[in-house]
Design an enzyme around this catalytic site. Structure first.
Site, PDB file in Angstrom:
ATOM      1  N   ASP A  51       0.840  -1.210   0.000  1.00 17.14           N
ATOM      2  CA  ASP A  51       0.000   0.000   0.000  1.00 17.14           C
ATOM      3  C   ASP A  51       0.871   1.255   0.000  1.00 17.14           C
ATOM      4  O   ASP A  51       0.368   2.379  -0.030  1.00 17.14           O
ATOM      5  CB  ASP A  51      -1.018  -0.008   1.147  1.00 17.14           C
ATOM      6  CG  ASP A  51      -0.377  -0.034   2.516  1.00 17.14           C
ATOM      7  OD1 ASP A  51       0.863  -0.149   2.602  1.00 17.14           O
ATOM      8  OD2 ASP A  51      -1.111   0.056   3.523  1.00 17.14           O
ATOM      9  N   ASP A  90      -1.073  -6.170   0.021  1.00 18.90           N
ATOM     10  CA  ASP A  90      -1.358  -5.510   1.299  1.00 18.90           C
ATOM     11  C   ASP A  90      -2.853  -5.312   1.500  1.00 18.90           C
ATOM     12  O   ASP A  90      -3.561  -4.881   0.580  1.00 18.90           O
ATOM     13  CB  ASP A  90      -0.707  -4.119   1.322  1.00 18.90           C
ATOM     14  CG  ASP A  90       0.584  -4.099   2.101  1.00 18.90           C
ATOM     15  OD1 ASP A  90       0.851  -5.041   2.873  1.00 18.90           O
ATOM     16  OD2 ASP A  90       1.350  -3.130   1.920  1.00 18.90           O
ATOM     17  N   LYS A 120      -0.811  -9.363   3.207  1.00 17.66           N
ATOM     18  CA  LYS A 120       0.005  -8.855   4.315  1.00 17.66           C
ATOM     19  C   LYS A 120      -0.852  -7.891   5.122  1.00 17.66           C
ATOM     20  O   LYS A 120      -1.622  -7.107   4.548  1.00 17.66           O
ATOM     21  CB  LYS A 120       1.261  -8.150   3.806  1.00 17.66           C
ATOM     22  CG  LYS A 120       2.103  -7.538   4.943  1.00 17.66           C
ATOM     23  CD  LYS A 120       3.485  -7.148   4.483  1.00 17.66           C
ATOM     24  CE  LYS A 120       3.554  -5.831   3.739  1.00 17.66           C
ATOM     25  NZ  LYS A 120       3.040  -4.657   4.472  1.00 17.66           N
ATOM     26  N   GLU A 122      -0.682  -5.353   8.896  1.00 20.13           N
ATOM     27  CA  GLU A 122       0.216  -4.744   9.880  1.00 20.13           C
ATOM     28  C   GLU A 122      -0.271  -4.997  11.305  1.00 20.13           C
ATOM     29  O   GLU A 122      -1.482  -4.965  11.570  1.00 20.13           O
ATOM     30  CB  GLU A 122       0.315  -3.235   9.634  1.00 20.13           C
ATOM     31  CG  GLU A 122       0.903  -2.894   8.277  1.00 20.13           C
ATOM     32  CD  GLU A 122       1.024  -1.387   8.053  1.00 20.13           C
ATOM     33  OE1 GLU A 122       0.768  -0.591   8.991  1.00 20.13           O
ATOM     34  OE2 GLU A 122       1.371  -0.996   6.915  1.00 20.13           O
ATOM     35  N   GLU A 185      10.024  -3.899   9.958  1.00 20.78           N
ATOM     36  CA  GLU A 185      10.380  -2.601   9.360  1.00 20.78           C
ATOM     37  C   GLU A 185      10.962  -1.638  10.390  1.00 20.78           C
ATOM     38  O   GLU A 185      10.393  -1.453  11.482  1.00 20.78           O
ATOM     39  CB  GLU A 185       9.123  -1.974   8.711  1.00 20.78           C
ATOM     40  CG  GLU A 185       9.417  -0.583   8.117  1.00 20.78           C
ATOM     41  CD  GLU A 185       8.371  -0.090   7.138  1.00 20.78           C
ATOM     42  OE1 GLU A 185       7.450  -0.851   6.786  1.00 20.78           O
ATOM     43  OE2 GLU A 185       8.495   1.076   6.717  1.00 20.78           O
TER      44      GLU A 185
HETATM   45  O1  KIV Z   1       3.606  -1.048   1.542  1.00 24.76           O
HETATM   46  C1  KIV Z   1       4.740  -1.516   1.386  1.00 24.76           C
HETATM   47  O2  KIV Z   1       5.369  -1.350   0.338  1.00 24.76           O
HETATM   48  C2  KIV Z   1       5.322  -2.266   2.487  1.00 24.76           C
HETATM   49  C3  KIV Z   1       6.781  -2.595   2.417  1.00 24.76           C
HETATM   50  C4  KIV Z   1       7.604  -1.397   2.489  1.00 24.76           C
HETATM   51  C5  KIV Z   1       7.157  -3.610   3.418  1.00 24.76           C
HETATM   52  O3  KIV Z   1       4.644  -2.584   3.399  1.00 24.76           O
END
Ligand code: KIV
Length: 268
Positions: A51, A90, A120, A122, A185
């Site tokens: 994202d 994401d 993914k 968070e 991160e």
């Molecule tokens: O959104 C993204 O690109 C990410 C990476 C930087 C890990 O979450």
């Protein structure tokens, strides 16, 4: 019949197993067909449709405005360009934080409509039930701990995260909930190494030092395409921003001077 064997596709179990073999994993973000195809042909193990596209593609100051429909659109474009790499998409802000049920519905759309192999999301300890609900629904999850950009306002900015016990607990929670891998991160390098030693799933670092099982970089950072900001952890492997500007300037000059097109670029 072609004699060229098709490249073997990366799967979630293989990605997870790479850690056991001691193979470092190379992950790059991509947001469209052409960049995904280039990354895939260059041999990345995983393409993350991050994202972060809210910043580097859409020009927002954070990733918060990105919608699920936009993630689905970009993931579809990426999937069309990929033959081998694992595609992880994401879940954007507020598409999974409300409830595990909401997370399953929205994560499911990224697999069902967009063709991602995994999602993914968070968060650590607080996301345990959410990760578990996705896994129970058959949706592979990559976790994301440390600096979690969707919480940028709560964290007071894009800052290095230094609370080692909390970070270790977050990574452990994500693993226990069933995630196959975890992005770490912006943490001190020794914390990245400690997290990697403490969990059994591949850690993918971004600003987390060399001790992680793999690394992820944002496509635009890696290629020097994003002019506004170069995070300390991002290495530029090319200066394509300058190259693109020079090429477009040369084109403008040739058009204005009548040097392009020539007979070579014209139909008879
Ligand atoms: O959104 C993204 O690109 C990410 C990476 C930087 C890990 O979450």
């Amino acid at each position: 019949m072609s004699s060229v064997a098709p490249p073997r596709a990366m799967t979630v179990p293989e990605f997870r197993a790479a850690r056991g073999r001691g193979t470092k994993l190379a992950v790059v973000t991509a947001y469209d067909y052409t960049s995904a195809r280039l990354c895939d042909e260059a041999g990345v193990d995983c393409i993350l449709v991050g994202d972060s596209l809210g910043m580097v593609v859409q020009g927002h100051p954070t990733s918060l405005p990105v919608t699920l429909d936009e993630m689905i659109y970009h993931t579809k474009c990426v999937v069309r360009g990929v033959r081998r790499a694992l595609v992880v998409a994401d879940l954007p802000f507020l598409t999974y934080q409300v409830s595990p049920r909401q997370a399953v519905r929205n994560a499911g759309r990224l697999l069902k409509e967009a063709g991602a192999h995994a999602v993914k999301l968070e968060g650590g300890v607080r996301m345990r039930a959410t990760v578990q609900a996705c896994i129970d629904a058959g949706i592979p999850v990559m976790g994301h701990v440390g600096l979690t950009p969707q919480a940028v306002h709560q964290l007071g900015g894009f800052k290095v995260q230094r609370d080692a016990p909390a970070l270790l607990a977050d990574a452990a929670a994500v693993e226990e909930a069933g995630a196959f891998s975890v992005v770490v991160e912006s943490v001190p390098a020794d914390v990245g190494t400690r997290i990697t030693a403490a969990v059994g799933i591949p850690t993918i670092g971004i600003g987390a030092g060399a001790g992680c099982d793999g690394q992820v970089l944002v496509y635009h950072d890696l290629l020097g395409l994003y002019p506004d900001f170069k995070p300390k952890f991002a290495k530029r492997y090319a200066d394509l921003g300058t190259a693109v500007k020079q090429a477009v300037e040369a084109y403008c000059t040739e058009v204005r001077e009548g040097a392009f097109p020539t007979a070579e670029h014209s139909f008879r």
